[in-house]
Design a protein around this motif. Structure first.
Motif, PDB file in Angstrom:
ATOM      1  N   LYS A 161      41.146  47.242  45.445  1.00 17.50           N
ATOM      2  CA  LYS A 161      40.591  45.980  45.947  1.00 17.50           C
ATOM      3  C   LYS A 161      40.655  44.884  44.889  1.00 17.50           C
ATOM      4  O   LYS A 161      41.049  43.750  45.181  1.00 17.50           O
ATOM      5  CB  LYS A 161      39.137  46.166  46.390  1.00 17.50           C
ATOM      6  CG  LYS A 161      38.973  46.946  47.657  1.00 17.50           C
ATOM      7  CD  LYS A 161      37.503  47.133  47.988  1.00 17.50           C
ATOM      8  CE  LYS A 161      37.318  48.050  49.177  1.00 17.50           C
ATOM      9  NZ  LYS A 161      35.911  48.346  49.425  1.00 17.50           N
ATOM     10  N   LEU A 162      40.259  45.217  43.667  1.00 11.90           N
ATOM     11  CA  LEU A 162      40.203  44.212  42.605  1.00 11.90           C
ATOM     12  C   LEU A 162      41.587  43.724  42.185  1.00 11.90           C
ATOM     13  O   LEU A 162      41.748  42.567  41.801  1.00 11.90           O
ATOM     14  CB  LEU A 162      39.467  44.752  41.381  1.00 11.90           C
ATOM     15  CG  LEU A 162      37.958  44.852  41.478  1.00 11.90           C
ATOM     16  CD1 LEU A 162      37.387  45.453  40.198  1.00 11.90           C
ATOM     17  CD2 LEU A 162      37.327  43.501  41.754  1.00 11.90           C
ATOM     18  N   SER A 163      42.567  44.594  42.252  1.00 13.61           N
ATOM     19  CA  SER A 163      43.911  44.205  41.798  1.00 13.61           C
ATOM     20  C   SER A 163      44.484  43.067  42.638  1.00 13.61           C
ATOM     21  O   SER A 163      45.348  42.327  42.165  1.00 13.61           O
ATOM     22  CB  SER A 163      44.859  45.407  41.785  1.00 13.61           C
ATOM     23  OG  SER A 163      45.034  45.909  43.082  1.00 13.61           O
ATOM     24  N   ASP A 164      43.990  42.905  43.851  1.00 16.22           N
ATOM     25  CA  ASP A 164      44.421  41.784  44.689  1.00 16.22           C
ATOM     26  C   ASP A 164      43.653  40.501  44.363  1.00 16.22           C
ATOM     27  O   ASP A 164      44.074  39.417  44.747  1.00 16.22           O
ATOM     28  CB  ASP A 164      44.204  42.107  46.180  1.00 16.22           C
ATOM     29  CG  ASP A 164      45.124  43.216  46.677  1.00 16.22           C
ATOM     30  OD1 ASP A 164      46.185  43.428  46.067  1.00 16.22           O
ATOM     31  OD2 ASP A 164      44.763  43.870  47.678  1.00 16.22           O
ATOM     32  N   LEU A 165      42.526  40.637  43.658  1.00 16.83           N
ATOM     33  CA  LEU A 165      41.638  39.501  43.426  1.00 16.83           C
ATOM     34  C   LEU A 165      41.699  38.918  42.019  1.00 16.83           C
ATOM     35  O   LEU A 165      41.337  37.766  41.807  1.00 16.83           O
ATOM     36  CB  LEU A 165      40.184  39.908  43.726  1.00 16.83           C
ATOM     37  CG  LEU A 165      39.907  40.440  45.124  1.00 16.83           C
ATOM     38  CD1 LEU A 165      38.489  40.986  45.203  1.00 16.83           C
ATOM     39  CD2 LEU A 165      40.123  39.345  46.157  1.00 16.83           C
ATOM     40  N   ILE A 166      42.126  39.743  41.065  1.00 21.85           N
ATOM     41  CA  ILE A 166      42.124  39.293  39.672  1.00 21.85           C
ATOM     42  C   ILE A 166      43.325  39.891  38.950  1.00 21.85           C
ATOM     43  O   ILE A 166      43.718  41.030  39.218  1.00 21.85           O
ATOM     44  CB  ILE A 166      40.786  39.653  38.989  1.00 21.85           C
ATOM     45  CG1 ILE A 166      40.647  38.920  37.668  1.00 21.85           C
ATOM     46  CG2 ILE A 166      40.608  41.140  38.852  1.00 21.85           C
ATOM     47  CD1 ILE A 166      39.225  38.903  37.132  1.00 21.85           C
ATOM     48  N   ASP A 167      43.882  39.109  38.039  1.00 22.85           N
ATOM     49  CA  ASP A 167      45.101  39.526  37.341  1.00 22.85           C
ATOM     50  C   ASP A 167      44.770  39.931  35.906  1.00 22.85           C
ATOM     51  O   ASP A 167      44.901  39.129  34.975  1.00 22.85           O
ATOM     52  CB  ASP A 167      46.120  38.379  37.363  1.00 22.85           C
ATOM     53  CG  ASP A 167      47.465  38.813  36.801  1.00 22.85           C
ATOM     54  OD1 ASP A 167      47.781  40.014  36.893  1.00 22.85           O
ATOM     55  OD2 ASP A 167      48.188  37.949  36.265  1.00 22.85           O
ATOM     56  N   CYS A 168      44.290  41.153  35.748  1.00 26.08           N
ATOM     57  CA  CYS A 168      44.000  41.700  34.425  1.00 26.08           C
ATOM     58  C   CYS A 168      43.888  43.219  34.584  1.00 26.08           C
ATOM     59  O   CYS A 168      43.794  43.721  35.700  1.00 26.08           O
ATOM     60  CB  CYS A 168      42.709  41.111  33.859  1.00 26.08           C
ATOM     61  SG  CYS A 168      41.221  41.596  34.743  1.00 26.08           S
TER      62      CYS A 168
END
Length: 180
Positions: A161-168
């Motif tokens: 989920k987070l990989s779609d929302l933030i680039d780090c």
């Protein structure tokens, strides 16, 4: 010629049919009761199995967390720190995903270090009281060097989920603790 009426025979036949019908009703009642009992027992067994599966999942989750905390303490006793690991990997500004027990302990652990904790992320952000800002994963996530996920049991789903929302990099606290 038609059938001749025999009131005695007709009364006997009527009484016989009534008795037969009452017997069949009794049998049907017994069968229905047995079927209901069997279905009820099946439903209860299914519910018990489901509850057992949920209980086992909680036990495994708690076991993983306890092992992680135990390793964290061992690392501390050996002079190994999460802050050093983060610095060595160039993670100077982080976000913490999961602001429950592990998230709060990570926050405390990093407080007196050079690591900047930009914010926390939690599904129940509106119910969390913390000394840092806590946002929902659906909110606007400011850029950071890494997100440390403390909800170790659900890491794969959270990372996706987070990989779609933030680039780090999105890193499990458990992985850090076992790598240092």
């Amino acid at each position: 010629m038609g059938r001749q009426l025999d009131p005695e025979r007709d009364l006997y036949f009527t009484n016989f049919m009534k008795e037969e019908l009452e017997m069949k009703k009794g049998m049907l009642s017994i069968i229905a009761a047995l079927a209901g009992t069997a279905v009820g027992a099946g439903v209860l067994s299914y519910k018990k199995i489901k509850q057992h599966e949920e209980d086992l999942k909680v036990i495994k989750k708690n076991e993983a967390i306890l092992k992680m905390f135990s390793q964290w303490i061992l690392n501390k006793q050996e002079g190994k720190s999460i802050a050093d690991y983060l610095k060595e990997n160039g993670y100077n500004k982080i976000a913490i995903y999961g602001m429950s027990f592990a998230g709060e302990r990570l926050l405390d652990d990093l407080k007196q270090t050079d690591i900047e904790i930009a914010y926390g992320i939690d599904q129940k952000a509106d119910q969390i009281f913390s000394e840092i800002e806590v946002v929902s994963q659906d909110g606007n996530l400011e850029p950071v060097d890494a997100v440390i996920v403390t909800a170790i049991y659900n890491f794969d789903e959270i990372e996706e989920k987070l990989s779609d929302l933030i680039d780090c990099p999105i890193i499990s606290l458990e992985d850090i603790i076992y790598e240092i």
